[in-house]
Design a protein around this motif. Structure first.
Motif, PDB file in Angstrom:
ATOM      1  N   MET A 167       0.777  -1.226  -0.057  1.00  0.00           N
ATOM      2  CA  MET A 167       0.134  -0.049   0.038  1.00  0.00           C
ATOM      3  C   MET A 167       0.878   1.108   0.143  1.00  0.00           C
ATOM      4  O   MET A 167       0.708   2.285  -0.733  1.00  0.00           O
ATOM      5  N   ARG A 196      -8.825  -2.638  -0.874  1.00  0.00           N
ATOM      6  CA  ARG A 196     -10.030  -2.094   0.014  1.00  0.00           C
ATOM      7  C   ARG A 196     -11.427  -2.617  -0.261  1.00  0.00           C
ATOM      8  O   ARG A 196     -12.400  -2.039  -0.210  1.00  0.00           O
ATOM      9  N   SER A 226     -12.280  -1.779  -4.563  1.00  0.00           N
ATOM     10  CA  SER A 226     -12.177  -0.491  -4.970  1.00  0.00           C
ATOM     11  C   SER A 226     -11.504  -0.466  -6.179  1.00  0.00           C
ATOM     12  O   SER A 226     -10.481  -1.259  -6.616  1.00  0.00           O
ATOM     13  N   PRO A 227     -11.702   0.605  -7.179  1.00  0.00           N
ATOM     14  CA  PRO A 227     -12.797   1.361  -7.162  1.00  0.00           C
ATOM     15  C   PRO A 227     -14.096   0.898  -7.704  1.00  0.00           C
ATOM     16  O   PRO A 227     -14.189   0.274  -8.554  1.00  0.00           O
ATOM     17  N   ALA A 228     -14.930   1.163  -6.585  1.00  0.00           N
ATOM     18  CA  ALA A 228     -16.300   0.774  -7.097  1.00  0.00           C
ATOM     19  C   ALA A 228     -16.622  -0.521  -7.520  1.00  0.00           C
ATOM     20  O   ALA A 228     -17.297  -0.798  -8.627  1.00  0.00           O
ATOM     21  N   ASN A 229     -16.261  -1.503  -6.777  1.00  0.00           N
ATOM     22  CA  ASN A 229     -16.581  -2.932  -7.231  1.00  0.00           C
ATOM     23  C   ASN A 229     -15.614  -3.499  -8.482  1.00  0.00           C
ATOM     24  O   ASN A 229     -16.307  -4.336  -9.192  1.00  0.00           O
ATOM     25  N   LYS A 272     -17.523  -9.809   0.817  1.00  0.00           N
ATOM     26  CA  LYS A 272     -18.111  -8.444   0.937  1.00  0.00           C
ATOM     27  C   LYS A 272     -19.508  -8.561   0.696  1.00  0.00           C
ATOM     28  O   LYS A 272     -20.401  -8.034   1.518  1.00  0.00           O
ATOM     29  N   GLY A 312     -10.414   6.409  -1.183  1.00  0.00           N
ATOM     30  CA  GLY A 312     -10.098   5.094  -1.199  1.00  0.00           C
ATOM     31  C   GLY A 312     -10.901   4.236  -0.046  1.00  0.00           C
ATOM     32  O   GLY A 312     -11.391   2.923  -0.042  1.00  0.00           O
ATOM     33  N   ASP A 313     -11.221   4.805   0.995  1.00  0.00           N
ATOM     34  CA  ASP A 313     -11.933   4.159   2.108  1.00  0.00           C
ATOM     35  C   ASP A 313     -13.399   4.394   1.977  1.00  0.00           C
ATOM     36  O   ASP A 313     -14.175   3.897   2.830  1.00  0.00           O
ATOM     37  N   LYS A 314     -13.820   5.246   0.701  1.00  0.00           N
ATOM     38  CA  LYS A 314     -15.153   5.288   0.369  1.00  0.00           C
ATOM     39  C   LYS A 314     -16.115   5.962   1.353  1.00  0.00           C
ATOM     40  O   LYS A 314     -16.818   6.915   0.832  1.00  0.00           O
ATOM     41  N   GLY A 340      -6.494   7.010   1.752  1.00  0.00           N
ATOM     42  CA  GLY A 340      -7.287   6.763   2.805  1.00  0.00           C
ATOM     43  C   GLY A 340      -7.777   7.798   3.619  1.00  0.00           C
ATOM     44  O   GLY A 340      -7.371   8.848   3.546  1.00  0.00           O
ATOM     45  N   ASP A 387     -20.083   2.403  -2.360  1.00  0.00           N
ATOM     46  CA  ASP A 387     -19.559   1.900  -3.609  1.00  0.00           C
ATOM     47  C   ASP A 387     -19.968   2.768  -4.713  1.00  0.00           C
ATOM     48  O   ASP A 387     -19.013   3.249  -5.447  1.00  0.00           O
ATOM     49  N   GLN A 417     -18.376   6.325  -4.711  1.00  0.00           N
ATOM     50  CA  GLN A 417     -17.005   6.073  -4.988  1.00  0.00           C
ATOM     51  C   GLN A 417     -16.960   6.131  -6.664  1.00  0.00           C
ATOM     52  O   GLN A 417     -16.137   6.855  -7.290  1.00  0.00           O
TER      53      GLN A 417
END
Lengths: 316, 432
Positions: free
Chosen positions: A145, A259, A262-265, A276, B198-200, B259, B403, B406
């Protein structure tokens, strides 16, 4: 236990009438004594959960209380329609494909370099190359990361210094890049493992055979192609097997680095999708249907591969 | 193989019988004079852990027959372990809860204790955060109480505002003014807004607040009760307004990959001018800064989320949340009494010393920090207090909000896509 004894006795009576019964019961008793505890644990912690998961997958169930809402194939239908799940399947195959075409050849090359030959300091290299595999997956993900940090992460700084005009990338925030970034980490983490297996395999390749090929006029590449690699066959088949299953089961590194998709699945693997959308959302029935799909894929591959490819290795 | 199968089937039968047997034996706690209260909290920060310990010690001293066993867990670890014990039907006596949908789910499964009989009257009336209290119960039942409650709002760096030629004492009040201020900061070479998307969840505050301003309480309740939908006008518009802001590119470099820690650090180092965050933000800013928050201390200000012209929401509506404790179904009366002790005026006032924004009216005077006083006033005067979506809504819908928003920040989803992605989950979870 007495029911079992009776059953065993019946079987033995039917199968071998010519021999005295006592000896056979003794044999079966011994077998049972050795096999039962293991089989009991296997059944309790492997078979029953699998059967339970298959059952849960037919219900809309949040994990609390009894199973009441039977939805038949509803969970599977929803799974089939859910775009992130389809992309998760694609990604798992993508990681598997790259592992086989990039990671394993790389491990083989390094194994040939440091596993034998006259390279100076190869013991040190061998150790260094194996270090990533020793780290836990969680530690690996956290280290990376920082490497992938979009501001002043090592990746951006290193590429920026080496390549003039390189623009800083959002390695984990860009959906066109994230799977490659993830694959990079998985390669870094696991090539050492395959390398060690190859090095162990190389120990078993007889020097005399290679020498004989050279005497017959084969060049180094030909020796490698026609002598060394075929002799490593069983090791290679094993690493392919482990690599494929590993790709499907990868969770921790992917979960932390992305995470949770991300991004958005856009970066799920089957396992992160399961966690999830099945566990974190209290949809245990739905999650079970994902688990059943993952299990089926792994089982079919495993059985097929063992029967077709690994068969000759077992026969030896 | 043929020899193997009969043995195997017998084993399977034994296992099945065993597992059935195991499932039905429930240990029953016997009533005794000596009472043990199990308590799970998430106060991993040092001074909070010490605060809870001191309350437990004081209570045990006054009640020698009570033993309080504390388990301190990190936030995410807590959620996972709680789910495990809940599914096993064995909840702790007192445990961290944010109220709302998750707690109600436990209530439907009979895993929490109804404390309404004890709560009604003096104890209930002592709370100033009534809206928060309501989230710990439904249909006349209560399963816990909040011990801290706050509101999300805009933290800003007054020095950077002044540097950009903005009046630090007159922060923007409307969305138009806000966008103009963002532009002014950008023109002055300052990163206007800190964000770790990134942490949404840090980014979803923006969308939810715009939905509150545009649609108000009614739009949300309609969508929640299924008289309306999350594809209704205000929710699409929320995305469109947010898109206006995103188009100004006010966020730090690579914010999709950052984050919340990065977000707070940028504020603490004075490298960004604003962040939309809850009442805990100042201490996190300092924790994540390079030199003890030197750049932000003395310069920090707070203003409510800007009003959107023509929106149906009341300008005083707030988005917020906090922490509370719920009571497990196996808890003895002593556990409820201890919970009352936790939220006594005296103990709440002690908590206010370590940045716990109290829920009890009598403890409010203990707050000295001017920013916390402002937030407290906003919380208490709010005509409508919206709990964080991911706590109020079923977990899957809350997750879908995070989600989808984001995706909007990332540029892959349009405002309509965001609304329909949320509605997809909502229609699945909320429709009966």
């Amino acid at each position: 236990m007495s029911a079992l004894g009776a059953q065993v006795r019946t079987i033995t009576r039917q199968r071998d009438k010519t021999h005295p019964r006592r000896i056979h019961f003794g044999k079966w008793g011994t077998i049972s004594l050795f096999v039962l505890p293991g089989m009991l644990l296997f059944a309790l912690f492997v078979l029953v959960p699998i059967a339970k998961a298959a059952q849960y997958s037919l219900y809309d169930w949040d994990g609390f209380g009894p199973l009441t809402e039977y939805v038949k194939d509803g969970n599977y239908q929803r799974l089939y329609d859910h775009k992130p799940f389809r992309s998760a399947i694609n990604h798992s195959f993508f990681i598997m494909f790259l592992s086989l075409t990039v990671q394993l050849p790389l491990a083989m090359m390094l194994a040939l370099l440091v596993g034998r030959g006259k390279l100076r300091g190869r013991k040190i290299f061998r150790m260094i190359l194996f270090v990533p595999f020793v780290f836990s997956e969680i530690i690996t993900a956290i280290i990376w990361m920082y490497v992938y940090h979009p501001g002043e992460g090592l990746a951006n700084v290193a590429f920026g210094t080496l390549i003039p005009g390189f623009e800083g990338q959002t390695w984990l925030g860009d959906r066109d890049l994230v799977m490659y970034s993830l694959f990079g980490v998985l390669t870094w983490k696991f090539f050492g493992f395959h390398m060690i297996l190859y090095m162990a395999g190389l120990q078993g390749v007889s020097k005399e055979l290679e020498e004989a090929a050279r005497v017959d006029g084969a060049n180094e590449l030909q020796v490698l192609r026609y002598v060394t690699l075929p002799l490593l066959g069983s090791t290679i088949r094993l690493t392919i097997y482990l690599s494929v299953l590993g790709s499907f089961q990868q969770f921790a590194i992917a979960w932390i680095l992305t995470r949770g998709g991300s991004p958005a699945n856009s970066s799920h693997l089957i396992s992160t999708y399961l966690y999830k959308f099945g566990i974190k959302t209290f949809r245990l029935g739905y999650g079970s249907s994902v688990a059943v799909v993952l299990f089926t894929i792994s089982l079919l591959f495993s059985l097929g591969y063992q029967r077709i490819v690994l068969r000759r290795d077992y026969a030896d | 193989m043929k020899k193997f199968l009969p043995v195997f089937s017998v084993v399977l039968a034994i296992v099945t019988i065993l597992s059935l047997g195991l499932g039905s034996t429930q240990p029953k706690a016997a009533a005794q004079d000596q009472v043990t209260i199990t308590w799970w909290h998430i106060g991993t920060v040092e001074d909070q852990g010490a605060y809870w310990q001191s309350l437990a010690d004081a209570y045990m001293e006054a009640n020698p027959n009570v033993t309080i066993e504390i388990t301190i867990l990190e936030n995410e670890a807590f959620k996972e372990r709680l789910v495990t014990v809940m599914q096993a039907g064995d909840p702790p006596d007192i445990f961290q809860s944010w109220g709302g949908g998750v707690l109600w789910q436990f209530a439907e499964a009979g895993l929490v204790r109804n404390i309404a009989p004890e709560l009604e009257g003096e104890w209930k009336d002592s709370f100033s955060a009534q809206a928060a209290l309501e989230l710990y119960g439904q249909d006349g039942e209560y399963y816990g109480v909040p011990w801290t409650w706050g509101a999300v709002g805009m933290f800003y760096n007054k020095a950077l505002f002044a540097e950009a030629g903005l009046d630090p004492e007159a922060p923007p009040a409307t969305w138009e003014e806000f966008l103009a201020a963002v532009q002014a900061l950008k023109d002055a070479g300052i990163t206007p807004i800190s964000l770790g998307e990134g942490d949404k969840w840090p980014g979803h505050f923006w969308w939810v607040y715009l939905a509150i301003r545009l649609g108000g309480e009614q739009a949300f309740l309609d969508a929640y009760n299924r008289d309306g939908a999350f594809t209704d006008e205000p929710f699409v518009q929320a995305g469109e307004y947010l898109q206006q802001l995103i188009d100004l590119e006010p966020f730090p470099e690579g914010y999709i990959g950052l984050g919340y820690g990065d977000q707070a650090g940028l504020m603490g180092d004075g490298k960004a001018a604003m962040e939309l965050m809850g009442q805990w933000a100042p201490s996190v800013q300092i924790d994540n800064s390079e030199n003890g928050g030197e750049a932000i201390q003395g310069n920090l200000g707070w203003f409510p989320f800007p009003v959107v012209e023509g929106g149906a929401g009341n300008p005083g509506d707030v988005l917020g949340g906090g922490d509370g404790y719920a009571v497990g179904s196996n808890a003895e009366d002593e556990a409820v009494d201890f919970l009352r002790f936790i939220t006594s005026a005296e103990n709440q006032a002690a908590g206010a010393k370590i940045w716990i924004l109290p829920t009890v009216a009598a403890a409010e005077s203990a707050i000295e920090d001017p920013i916390l006083q402002t937030i407290l006033a906003a919380r208490n005067s709010a005509p409508y207090s919206q709990l964080y979506y991911d706590q109020f809504l079923p977990p899957a819908v809350g997750q879908a909000v995070n989600d989808a928003v984001q995706g909007l920040f990332e540029g892959t989803l349009s405002p309509e896509d965001v609304a329909s992605a949320i509605e997809d989950e909502a229609s699945f979870e909320l429709d009966e």
